[in-house]
Scaffold this active site. Sequence first.
Site, PDB file in Angstrom:
ATOM      1  N   HIS A 282       0.857  -1.187   0.000  1.00  0.00           N
ATOM      2  CA  HIS A 282       0.000   0.000   0.000  1.00  0.00           C
ATOM      3  C   HIS A 282       0.899   1.246   0.000  1.00  0.00           C
ATOM      4  O   HIS A 282       2.110   1.131   0.150  1.00  0.00           O
ATOM      5  CB  HIS A 282      -0.882   0.013   1.251  1.00  0.00           C
ATOM      6  CG  HIS A 282      -0.066   0.126   2.504  1.00  0.00           C
ATOM      7  ND1 HIS A 282       0.476  -0.969   3.133  1.00  0.00           N
ATOM      8  CD2 HIS A 282       0.344   1.201   3.214  1.00  0.00           C
ATOM      9  CE1 HIS A 282       1.183  -0.571   4.178  1.00  0.00           C
ATOM     10  NE2 HIS A 282       1.120   0.749   4.249  1.00  0.00           N
TER      11      HIS A 282
ATOM     12  N   HIS B 204       5.644   5.887  -1.230  1.00  0.00           N
ATOM     13  CA  HIS B 204       6.425   4.671  -1.463  1.00  0.00           C
ATOM     14  C   HIS B 204       5.607   3.453  -1.046  1.00  0.00           C
ATOM     15  O   HIS B 204       4.655   3.566  -0.290  1.00  0.00           O
ATOM     16  CB  HIS B 204       7.742   4.711  -0.680  1.00  0.00           C
ATOM     17  CG  HIS B 204       7.544   4.680   0.791  1.00  0.00           C
ATOM     18  ND1 HIS B 204       7.199   5.806   1.518  1.00  0.00           N
ATOM     19  CD2 HIS B 204       7.598   3.652   1.690  1.00  0.00           C
ATOM     20  CE1 HIS B 204       7.079   5.477   2.785  1.00  0.00           C
ATOM     21  NE2 HIS B 204       7.295   4.177   2.928  1.00  0.00           N
TER      22      HIS B 204
END
Length: 189
Positions: free
Chosen positions: A43, A128
Site C-alpha cells: 500500500h 512509497h
Amino acid sequence: MTQQHYFYALEIPLEAKEKLRDIKVNLQEKFSFTRWVHHQDLHITLAFLGFAEENQLAIANKKLEQACQFPSFVLEINHLGVFGKTDAPRIFWAGTASQPVLHQVREKVYSTCLESGFKLETRPFKPHITLARKWNDEQPFHPTLLEKENIFKNEKIVFQARNIVLYKTHLGKEPKYEAVAKFPLQDKS
C-alpha cells in the site's frame, strides 16, 4: 489485549500487487533484508494513526467520506529506493512517478486526521510502497545495487488508484493488514 494500530492508505489493486510480488521474489535472491512484506499488505501510507479509539475513528471516517471528492487517477511504479543509513537501510521500497493528485489526496487525508484529533508524523510525504525491512548482510548495502537492479526499465507497473482504505494492523499475522473501511475516489467516467 494488544492495542490495534490503524492507518489510512492508498489501496494498490490486486493486479499491481501480483506484479510487485513477482518482482519481489526476484529481488529476494539479490537483496538481504530481514523481513519482506506480504504482497497483500502492499500500500502507500497516507496517515499513520497508531492506536485509535472507535469514536475517534468514526469521526475521522465521516469527515473523510465527506472530503473525499477526488477523481481516481493513474499511478506508475517506476523506481526503487531505501530509507535509513546508506550502508544498512531500514526500509526498501518501490516508488511512484510524480503525481500531483496523490499529494492532494494525502494532504486532505492528513488534514482530516488532524482535525479529528490525531497526532501524526510531521516528516515530509514521500510516496512509497514498502517491500522489505532491515538490511541483514555482512556486506554493506550500496546504492549502486539499486541501479544494477533497474527492474522497471523494461516494465513499469501502471494502475488506476481508486480507493483510500483504513487498515487495522494484526501483529504476528501474515498478511497483517485488514481493510476496515474503504473510501472510493470518484470514477472518471
